[in-house]
Design a protein around this motif. Structure first.
Motif, PDB file in Angstrom:
ATOM      1  N   GLU A 268      -1.643  67.566  37.706  1.00  0.00           N
ATOM      2  CA  GLU A 268      -2.364  66.409  38.261  1.00  0.00           C
ATOM      3  C   GLU A 268      -2.005  65.135  37.509  1.00  0.00           C
ATOM      4  OE1 GLU A 268      -6.529  68.470  38.718  1.00  0.00           O
ATOM      5  OE2 GLU A 268      -6.690  66.343  39.193  1.00  0.00           O
TER       6      GLU A 268
ATOM      7  N   CYS B 288       1.530  63.913  38.248  1.00  0.00           N
ATOM      8  CA  CYS B 288       1.588  63.249  39.556  1.00  0.00           C
ATOM      9  C   CYS B 288       0.982  61.860  39.469  1.00  0.00           C
ATOM     10  CB  CYS B 288       0.829  64.053  40.605  1.00  0.00           C
ATOM     11  SG  CYS B 288       1.609  65.617  41.009  1.00  0.00           S
ATOM     12  N   LYS B 289      -0.170  61.794  38.784  1.00  0.00           N
ATOM     13  CA  LYS B 289      -0.880  60.522  38.703  1.00  0.00           C
ATOM     14  C   LYS B 289      -0.025  59.458  38.014  1.00  0.00           C
ATOM     15  CE  LYS B 289      -5.228  58.867  36.914  1.00  0.00           C
ATOM     16  NZ  LYS B 289      -6.272  59.179  35.948  1.00  0.00           N
TER      17      LYS B 289
ATOM     18  N   LYS C  39       0.104  55.417  46.024  1.00  0.00           N
ATOM     19  CA  LYS C  39      -1.100  56.241  46.059  1.00  0.00           C
ATOM     20  C   LYS C  39      -0.718  57.628  46.544  1.00  0.00           C
ATOM     21  CE  LYS C  39      -4.799  52.946  46.625  1.00  0.00           C
ATOM     22  NZ  LYS C  39      -4.779  51.785  47.520  1.00  0.00           N
ATOM     23  N   MET C  40      -1.531  58.607  46.166  1.00  0.00           N
ATOM     24  CA  MET C  40      -1.279  59.978  46.612  1.00  0.00           C
ATOM     25  C   MET C  40      -1.228  60.030  48.138  1.00  0.00           C
ATOM     26  SD  MET C  40      -0.584  62.945  45.602  1.00  0.00           S
ATOM     27  CE  MET C  40      -1.143  64.009  44.307  1.00  0.00           C
ATOM     28  N   SER C  41      -2.090  59.261  48.797  1.00  0.00           N
ATOM     29  CA  SER C  41      -2.151  59.323  50.261  1.00  0.00           C
ATOM     30  C   SER C  41      -0.854  58.831  50.912  1.00  0.00           C
ATOM     31  CB  SER C  41      -3.336  58.502  50.768  1.00  0.00           C
ATOM     32  OG  SER C  41      -3.236  57.185  50.252  1.00  0.00           O
TER      33      SER C  41
ATOM     34  N   ILE D 192       4.034  67.507  49.121  1.00  0.00           N
ATOM     35  CA  ILE D 192       4.185  67.875  47.706  1.00  0.00           C
ATOM     36  C   ILE D 192       4.910  69.208  47.656  1.00  0.00           C
ATOM     37  CG2 ILE D 192       3.031  68.510  45.552  1.00  0.00           C
ATOM     38  CD1 ILE D 192       0.644  66.954  46.345  1.00  0.00           C
TER      39      ILE D 192
ATOM     40  N   ALA E 144      -2.961  70.732  43.151  1.00  0.00           N
ATOM     41  CA  ALA E 144      -2.820  69.876  44.338  1.00  0.00           C
ATOM     42  C   ALA E 144      -4.040  69.982  45.255  1.00  0.00           C
ATOM     43  CB  ALA E 144      -1.560  70.269  45.115  1.00  0.00           C
TER      44      ALA E 144
ATOM     45  N   SER F 289      -6.982  68.739  45.360  1.00  0.00           N
ATOM     46  CA  SER F 289      -7.696  67.546  45.808  1.00  0.00           C
ATOM     47  C   SER F 289      -6.753  66.454  46.306  1.00  0.00           C
ATOM     48  CB  SER F 289      -8.553  67.010  44.654  1.00  0.00           C
ATOM     49  OG  SER F 289      -7.706  66.709  43.569  1.00  0.00           O
ATOM     50  N   SER F 290      -5.451  66.791  46.463  1.00  0.00           N
ATOM     51  CA  SER F 290      -4.490  65.727  46.793  1.00  0.00           C
ATOM     52  C   SER F 290      -4.604  65.258  48.241  1.00  0.00           C
ATOM     53  CB  SER F 290      -3.060  66.227  46.545  1.00  0.00           C
ATOM     54  OG  SER F 290      -2.767  67.279  47.457  1.00  0.00           O
TER      55      SER F 290
ATOM     56  N   VAL G 124      -2.639  66.073  50.587  1.00  0.00           N
ATOM     57  CA  VAL G 124      -1.281  65.856  51.090  1.00  0.00           C
ATOM     58  C   VAL G 124      -0.706  67.221  51.478  1.00  0.00           C
ATOM     59  CG1 VAL G 124       1.050  65.183  50.352  1.00  0.00           C
ATOM     60  CG2 VAL G 124      -0.914  63.802  49.686  1.00  0.00           C
TER      61      VAL G 124
ATOM     62  N   PHE H  15       1.043  70.482  51.405  1.00  0.00           N
ATOM     63  CA  PHE H  15       1.444  71.113  50.149  1.00  0.00           C
ATOM     64  C   PHE H  15       2.381  72.284  50.423  1.00  0.00           C
ATOM     65  CE2 PHE H  15       0.509  74.787  47.370  1.00  0.00           C
ATOM     66  CZ  PHE H  15       0.943  74.290  46.160  1.00  0.00           C
TER      67      PHE H  15
END
Lengths: 117, 342
Positions: B61, B64-65, B74-76, B81, B97, B99-100, B102, B104
């Motif tokens: 996490e 990625c951040k 932004k993740m969005s 991923i 991932a 809570s991403s 996106v 996966f």
């Protein structure tokens, strides 16, 4: 002198284990089991008991000592109860050690958390 | 759209870019030669979590951040991923991932995962299926010990030839935007198994796979080692690196003067007592993310480089059953300039 004997014999037994770790592909678990079996064997041919008398804790604390204890227990139980002793003797003789290690293992696991080495 | 040349090499003609990268590690990685190049070093290898597995997810996490932050994204804004790790059912990636929000795609390529993720990302971006794709991989010494050997509580001894699983994660954003470094081509490896069954000698099991992929790539592209400033293998370690150089030399390919290995770069082997070097998905992922790719981005590193991450596709069960170790190696070809190589 007693400490010296215990240190030397215990140290040699552990050094043999270290050589197995460094020089062979054996996993630690296999080496430990090998130690127990060796202890049983040495006890059966009558070598381990004199060694334990000579070195005290130096021979009884390492895992070979556990093998010796299993063999000794079986021998005694067979003399007392006949053939059934083959099954009961080993665990009877080592019961205090096994119970203590489970209990202390659990206590330590509850009290501490492992870290990176 | 990516197309195949020769046997296995996929050329990505739009040259997808690596927009940003990030590497996260723990204390031991921080004390290593690359310590200062890591984006984030956490002294506590639990990363404030209850379990090692959660700690590993947290590393992913964080990686990625930081990568998103560096690219101001932004993740969005990510289309996919690709993530992988060493744990059963790839849980470090799945929970990392969770809570991403996106799409996966979980990967397992053992220690080759980061190259596998980068290569798949590049192909997707090149084909127009996504504009921005995150590639992530991680490993954690403590969760890997439980997975492959014994839980740390057991206190087992390590043999001297064993490699040290890196506690690290690396993340990269592969993008259709124009910013160096650029991905020119990728080459997915074929599984090689020469019959090695010693779990403590994985470098030797993986070297033939690396040799095979590198040779195929050179043949497919009609190039040789002299065309690339750096040939960076994943985690062959000391034994595997020597073996790779020898194997390629037999085919008349000499890479020794431009070959480096992430497993030998991450730690100071003598001072840090890591025996044969580093290993784990996090090894190639973090070294590529904190060292190779940022240097190429700043135009101070190699002008062209090959990343060949290698993996040993074993499991504790297969080893207990006496199976040999299949090796795999995936290759990604980077350049600092956008000009097409192939």
């Amino acid at each position: 002198m007693e400490y010296m004997r215990a240190f030397l014999v215990g140290g040699i037994l552990c050094a043999i284990g270290q050589i197995f770790i460094d020089r062979t592909k054996l996993t630690p678990a296999r080496i430990l089991v090998g130690n127990v079996v060796t202890g049983v064997f040495l006890s059966a041919i009558g070598i381990y008991e004199p060694l334990a008398k000579f070195a005290g804790a130096g021979a009884t604390v390492p895992l070979t000592g556990f093998g010796n204890l299993l063999a000794k227990g079986v021998k005694e139980a067979v003399a007392e109860n006949g053939l059934l002793g083959i099954f009961s003797g080993g665990l009877t003789a080592s019961s205090s050690g096994i119970a203590a290690s489970i209990l202390f293992g659990m206590a330590i696991a509850l009290l501490f958390q492992p870290k990176d080495k | 759209m990516a197309y195949k040349i020769g046997k296995d090499t996929l050329v990505t003609p739009s040259c997808p870019a690596v927009l940003s990268t990030a590497a996260v590690g723990a204390q031991k990685e921080g004390e290593g030669p690359l310590g200062k190049e890591f984006d984030l070093i956490e002294e506590d290898s639990r990363f404030g979590q209850e379990t090692w597995e959660k700690a590993e997810s947290k590393m992913q996490e964080l990686a990625c951040k930081v990568a998103l932050g560096k690219a101001n994204r932004k993740m969005s804004g990510m289309d996919f991923i690709f993530a992988g790790d060493l744990l059963n059912q790839c849980i470090a990636s799945a929970y990392g991932a969770r809570s991403s929000g996106v799409p996966f795609i979980g990967l397992y390529g053992a220690c080759s995962t980061f190259a596998e993720a980068l290569a798949l990302s590049a192909v997707l971006v090149d084909g127009g299926a996504g504009k921005n794709v995150l590639a992530v991989a991680s490993s954690h010494f403590c969760s890997a010990e439980r997975q492959y050997r014994f839980p740390l509580e057991y206190g087992g001894q390590r043999p001297p030839t064993a490699q040290w699983t890196a506690t690290a994660a690396g993340a990269a954003i592969v993008s259709a935007e124009r910013k160096p470094p650029f991905i020119q081509a990728v080459c997915f490896g074929r599984i090689q198994d020469l019959g090695i069954n010693d779990q403590n000698n994985m470098g030797a099991a993986m070297a033939p796979a690396a040799a095979s992929t590198i040779k195929t790539f050179f043949e497919d592209t009609g190039t040789g080692p002299e065309k690339y400033d750096l040939i960076l293998t994943g985690d062959l370690g000391m034994v595997g690196s020597d073996l790779l150089d020898q194997l390629l030399q037999k085919d008349g390919i000499d890479i020794a003067n431009r070959h480096q290995d992430c497993g030998l770069l991450l730690y100071d082997r003598e001072k840090q007592q890591v025996e044969a070097g580093a290993s784990g998905c996090g090894c190639a992922a973090s070294v590529a993310s904190c060292h190779l790719l940022p240097h190429m981005q700043k135009n101070e590193g190699p002008r062209s480089a090959l990343l060949i991450a290698t993996g040993a596709l074993l499991s504790p069960t297969s080893i207990q059953q006496g199976e040999t170790i299949p090796g795999i190696a995936h290759l990604v070809c980077f350049t600092a300039e956008e000009r097409r190589l192939f």
